[in-house]
Design an enzyme around this catalytic site. Sequence first.
Site, PDB file in Angstrom:
ATOM      1  CE  LYS A 177      -5.316  -4.743  -4.328  1.00 29.85           C
ATOM      2  NZ  LYS A 177      -6.634  -4.198  -4.870  1.00 29.85           N
TER       3      LYS A 177
ATOM      4  CE1 TYR B 296      -3.981  -2.109   1.280  1.00 30.87           C
ATOM      5  CE2 TYR B 296      -2.294  -3.193   2.118  1.00 30.87           C
ATOM      6  CZ  TYR B 296      -3.408  -3.219   1.714  1.00 30.87           C
ATOM      7  OH  TYR B 296      -4.299  -4.305   1.775  1.00 30.87           O
TER       8      TYR B 296
ATOM      9  CG  HIS C  22      -8.506   0.476  -2.879  1.00 32.74           C
ATOM     10  ND1 HIS C  22      -9.025  -0.552  -2.359  1.00 32.74           N
ATOM     11  CD2 HIS C  22      -9.325   1.426  -3.062  1.00 32.74           C
ATOM     12  CE1 HIS C  22     -10.531  -0.299  -2.170  1.00 32.74           C
ATOM     13  NE2 HIS C  22     -10.430   0.888  -2.744  1.00 32.74           N
TER      14      HIS C  22
END
Length: 283
Positions: free
Chosen positions: A260, A221, A229
């Site tokens: 991601k 993070y 997020h």
Amino acid sequence: MIQIHVLEGAALVWSAEDAREIRERFRLVGTLVGALARKPRQNARLGLPLQLLPEEARLLAELGAAILVKGTESQPPAEGEELTQVSEVQVYQQGLEESYQEQQRLAGAARAALLVQLADRIAEGQARRRRQRRETLDAVEDSRLPDSPFVLPRDSMMVQLPTARCRPGRVERVDWTSPSPDWPHAGCPAHEARHRVFRELWGRGYYLSGGNKFGGDFLVYPGDPLRFHAHYIALCCPQGAPLPLPALVAAARLGTSVKKTLLLCSPGTDGTVAFTSLQWSGL
């Protein structure tokens, strides 16, 4: 000094003050795994203890901010200690009684204030019922009973449930540098690789948490996970170790599907860590 209690490889922090210091001062997140006293049959919101990753506990030990301990086997109380325990129980029970009396006084005052606030509505309701029953005012006043004093049920009182002992029990220190039944991670190649990656990313200012739910070793993070997020899914890949192509493709596609970036982390023999980021891109 922060005390981290270990049991069969699990690192637990029971003190709320220590858990807060770990997050605010050292940027380590951990996971709350304890049930709430008022709602024990749910897992949406959990409380203490705080379970740390092995890498988080080791990092705190390396920084000199914490020690790893374990509880010793129960022993009979020493001479004079039993009397001390009895007195502590009496003090606790006296505190509960004082808290109950205080809560009853406050609840009674709140009830009286509410009755005064609703006096006009109560009078209107009583008059309406008298008209419906065709009763006279005198008959109602004769049958009226005096108000009984308010009594707070004891099972409704609020009780503080401490999560840490006022006086810690007997503990002994655990050596995190050598493997043992309580701390089997020491010397494990997988743990050593994960720890080097964890410390490198933590040293760059990132927050990290466990990444099992996304198929990786860590979630990375840019700030506190309560506000951000995760940007990366870190996957530890020791240099020279084979990485099957299907597993690599699956990890990259999973990272892309959850927005991601997959981060391949390879610790080297010279103490450095090589990072390779992968994103799935359609044709």
